[in-house]
Motif scaffolding. Structure first.
Motif, PDB file in Angstrom:
ATOM      1  N   ALA A  31     -19.591 -17.988 -19.893  1.00 61.82           N
ATOM      2  CA  ALA A  31     -18.723 -17.139 -20.716  1.00 61.82           C
ATOM      3  C   ALA A  31     -17.322 -17.008 -20.130  1.00 61.82           C
ATOM      4  N   LYS A  32     -17.180 -17.102 -18.801  1.00 63.85           N
ATOM      5  CA  LYS A  32     -15.904 -16.798 -18.161  1.00 63.85           C
ATOM      6  C   LYS A  32     -15.149 -18.020 -17.669  1.00 63.85           C
ATOM      7  N   ILE A  33     -15.822 -19.140 -17.488  1.00 65.06           N
ATOM      8  CA  ILE A  33     -15.186 -20.324 -16.926  1.00 65.06           C
ATOM      9  C   ILE A  33     -15.230 -21.438 -17.953  1.00 65.06           C
ATOM     10  N   ALA A  34     -14.085 -22.074 -18.182  1.00 66.83           N
ATOM     11  CA  ALA A  34     -13.997 -23.145 -19.175  1.00 66.83           C
ATOM     12  C   ALA A  34     -13.949 -24.498 -18.484  1.00 66.83           C
ATOM     13  N   GLN A  43     -20.760 -21.195  -8.095  1.00 70.20           N
ATOM     14  CA  GLN A  43     -19.630 -21.849  -7.443  1.00 70.20           C
ATOM     15  C   GLN A  43     -18.316 -21.652  -8.207  1.00 70.20           C
ATOM     16  N   PRO A  44     -18.266 -21.814  -9.532  1.00 72.67           N
ATOM     17  CA  PRO A  44     -16.996 -21.612 -10.247  1.00 72.67           C
ATOM     18  C   PRO A  44     -16.447 -20.197 -10.101  1.00 72.67           C
ATOM     19  N   LEU A  45     -17.324 -19.195 -10.097  1.00 69.04           N
ATOM     20  CA  LEU A  45     -16.848 -17.825  -9.918  1.00 69.04           C
ATOM     21  C   LEU A  45     -16.272 -17.632  -8.528  1.00 69.04           C
ATOM     22  N   ALA A  46     -16.884 -18.287  -7.533  1.00 68.76           N
ATOM     23  CA  ALA A  46     -16.348 -18.188  -6.175  1.00 68.76           C
ATOM     24  C   ALA A  46     -14.989 -18.851  -6.089  1.00 68.76           C
ATOM     25  N   VAL A  47     -14.832 -19.967  -6.774  1.00 69.67           N
ATOM     26  CA  VAL A  47     -13.526 -20.642  -6.786  1.00 69.67           C
ATOM     27  C   VAL A  47     -12.478 -19.752  -7.444  1.00 69.67           C
ATOM     28  N   LEU A  61      -5.762 -16.995 -14.526  1.00 73.44           N
ATOM     29  CA  LEU A  61      -6.896 -16.544 -13.706  1.00 73.44           C
ATOM     30  C   LEU A  61      -7.627 -15.355 -14.317  1.00 73.44           C
ATOM     31  N   TRP A  62      -6.909 -14.531 -15.099  1.00 75.11           N
ATOM     32  CA  TRP A  62      -7.562 -13.330 -15.643  1.00 75.11           C
ATOM     33  C   TRP A  62      -7.914 -13.476 -17.128  1.00 75.11           C
ATOM     34  N   SER A  63      -7.732 -14.643 -17.664  1.00 74.31           N
ATOM     35  CA  SER A  63      -8.130 -14.876 -19.049  1.00 74.31           C
ATOM     36  C   SER A  63      -9.570 -15.367 -19.087  1.00 74.31           C
ATOM     37  N   ALA A  64     -10.217 -15.245 -20.196  1.00 76.66           N
ATOM     38  CA  ALA A  64     -11.598 -15.702 -20.361  1.00 76.66           C
ATOM     39  C   ALA A  64     -11.680 -16.522 -21.650  1.00 76.66           C
ATOM     40  N   PRO A  65     -12.211 -17.730 -21.629  1.00 76.32           N
ATOM     41  CA  PRO A  65     -12.701 -18.362 -20.382  1.00 76.32           C
ATOM     42  C   PRO A  65     -11.555 -18.904 -19.545  1.00 76.32           C
ATOM     43  N   CYS A  66     -11.768 -18.980 -18.239  1.00 73.95           N
ATOM     44  CA  CYS A  66     -10.735 -19.387 -17.300  1.00 73.95           C
ATOM     45  C   CYS A  66     -10.805 -20.894 -17.079  1.00 73.95           C
ATOM     46  N   LEU A 101     -10.164 -23.402 -14.606  1.00 80.53           N
ATOM     47  CA  LEU A 101      -9.957 -23.418 -13.161  1.00 80.53           C
ATOM     48  C   LEU A 101      -8.960 -24.471 -12.726  1.00 80.53           C
ATOM     49  N   ARG A 102      -8.986 -25.619 -13.368  1.00 78.91           N
ATOM     50  CA  ARG A 102      -8.081 -26.689 -12.954  1.00 78.91           C
ATOM     51  C   ARG A 102      -6.629 -26.289 -13.236  1.00 78.91           C
TER      52      ARG A 102
END
Length: 483
Positions: free
Chosen positions: A301-304, A364-368, A405-410, A412-413
């Protein structure tokens, strides 16, 4: 009377010979009385013998009666010589010749069947023989050595081994009782078969010790070797050793079985606690997998644009084996439970490790993302200390990175690239205008590098050197749970 065996003795020589022969006669009598009371002789006379002992005793058993018969003839011949010497205080030529014949010639008649040495025991012999007193003494010594060899060997075996066998058998019975209490029985477990074989071996050894002791005797010299009565004393006990090799092997085998059974006994005492430990490990693994499944939903839900591995299900096959272990414990089949419980403990530990690894991979993505947020906040604080926080380019790059960083989904790249560009905004180009916020460009570079070093980064890395290259894993540098 037979011819003299040698020259006529003088009166002094006759007296010395009579004294020597008399002392030897007394020594032989003492030795025969001791041999007659020897415990080994009494046991051999009353035992139901077999094997090698039976063969030897069939010949040697006639030795003691023969010894007494020869001793009587010796005593009679010596008494006759003493009587001739007593006729005159100073015997003349005829008396000395007669005494010489009695003392040194073949003047003693002995019954047939008395062999010259033990090597001829049981061999046919003449009905009567004539020998000298010294020859008769040699014959008695040979018989004595033969009888003493067998009697002493049998007594040594009977003294050393029966008590040892009884101790081994008593220990065997105790171990058999322990085995029965653990469900170890003949035909159902190798240890039960081993105990049964040991029982048969020890029973056979006990019978052999009782009926054939010479089979367990190892002489140090050739048996029945011709001997003499040294210094008028009895022959020493023949040297040799009792063969205990088979008893030693049985004892070591019994100790090995006992140790294995004691391990099963400890298993019986610890089985409930160990099974509980296996259950606790699986509960922790289940809780970890449940956390991983919840975290996976959060990550999705949070990481794209991130591949999140699937979370494995619980180890149902392992739980079925636990049920089997419980049944074995309930039925007291400890020897079957031992290897199963070892395998269950190992499998449960691996299952918990697998669950933890799954949780680590999922989060792992949440930790990143958490690491990138921390970097962004650190760089913002540095910008304030360097008095460049109001710079339009710095503000723009910060807001871009923060929004990603604070948008959802985030993404990461994209967020990692934005953080890297914000970091670069804190590094003014060499030779640029100095706004007075620091002493010079070098000071700004050193300050930013200090932040990077404190965060464990290197210039030009995945987060510090601009946009990541195509195909480069964003989360490959971070390990750990959710931030």
């Amino acid at each position: 009377m037979a011819a003299s065996a040698g020259p006529v003795l003088s009166r002094e020589e006759v007296d010395r010979a009579l004294a020597r022969l008399g002392a030897e006669r007394d020594a032989v009598e003492s030795a025969l009385l001791s041999l007659q009371d020897h415990p080994g002789l009494r046991l051999l006379d009353g035992a139901d013998l077999t094997g090698r002992t039976q063969e030897r005793w069939a010949v040697v058993g006639q030795g003691l009666p023969m010894l007494w018969a020869l001793f009587d003839r010796y005593s009679e011949a010596l008494a006759s010589a003493r009587a001739v010497r007593a006729r005159k205080p100073r015997p003349g030529g005829p008396e000395l010749a007669e005494l010489s014949e009695l003392l040194t010639g073949d003047a003693v008649t002995v019954p047939g069947g008395a062999p010259d040495g033990p090597q001829r025991l049981g061999a046919p012999a003449r009905l009567v023989e004539r020998v000298s007193l010294d020859g008769l003494m040699d014959r008695m010594n040979a018989w004595y050595a033969t009888v003493l060899e067998v009697v002493s060997a049998a007594d040594a075996v009977w003294t050393a081994l029966p008590a040892r066998i009884d101790l081994l058998i008593a220990e065997l019975r105790r171990v058999q009782t322990l085995a029965a209490s653990l469900g170890v029985r003949v035909g159902g477990h190798p240890l039960g078969d081993d105990l049964d074989a040991l029982d048969a071996d020890l029973g056979g050894l006990r019978t052999e010790v009782r009926s054939d002791p010479l089979a367990l005797w190892r002489p140090a010299r050739v048996p029945a070797q011709r001997g003499t009565v040294p210094d008028g004393g009895a022959l020493a006990t023949p040297s040799g050793v009792v063969d205990t090799e088979r008893f030693d092997l049985a004892g070591r085998a019994l100790d090995g079985v006992r140790l294995e059974l004691e391990n099963l006994l400890r298993l019986r005492d610890d089985a409930e606690e160990r099974l509980q430990g296996v259950g606790d490990l699986l509960q922790r693994a289940d809780a970890t997998l449940a956390e991983a499944r919840r975290a996976r939903g959060e990550v999705l839900a949070k990481i794209a644009a991130t591949e999140v591995p699937a979370v494995p299900g619980p180890a149902s096959a392992l739980r079925e084996r636990i049920v089997v272990a419980l049944e074995l414990r309930q039925s007291g089949q400890w020897y079957r439970l031992a290897p199963l419980l070892d395998a269950l403990e190992d499998a449960a530990a691996k299952e918990l490790a697998r669950a933890r690894q799954s949780l680590t991979e999922v989060t792992q993505p949440l930790a990143v993302r958490a690491e990138l947020r921390g970097r962004l906040d650190a760089y913002k604080a540095m910008a304030a200390r360097l008095r460049v926080a109001e710079d339009p380019e710095v503000v723009e790059r910060y807001e871009k990175a923060r929004w990603l960083l604070w948008s959802a989904p985030c993404d990461l790249r994209a967020a990692a690239g934005a953080v890297a560009r914000f970091q670069q905004a804190l590094r003014p180009a060499p030779g640029g205008p100095d706004d007075g916020a620091a002493t010079g460009p070098a000071d700004l570079v050193d300050a930013v590098d200090a932040v990077d070093a404190a965060d464990g980064t290197q210039q030009g890395g995945a987060w510090a050197g601009g946009e990541p290259a195509d195909g480069q894993a964003v989360d490959g540098r971070v390990q750990g749970g959710r931030g």
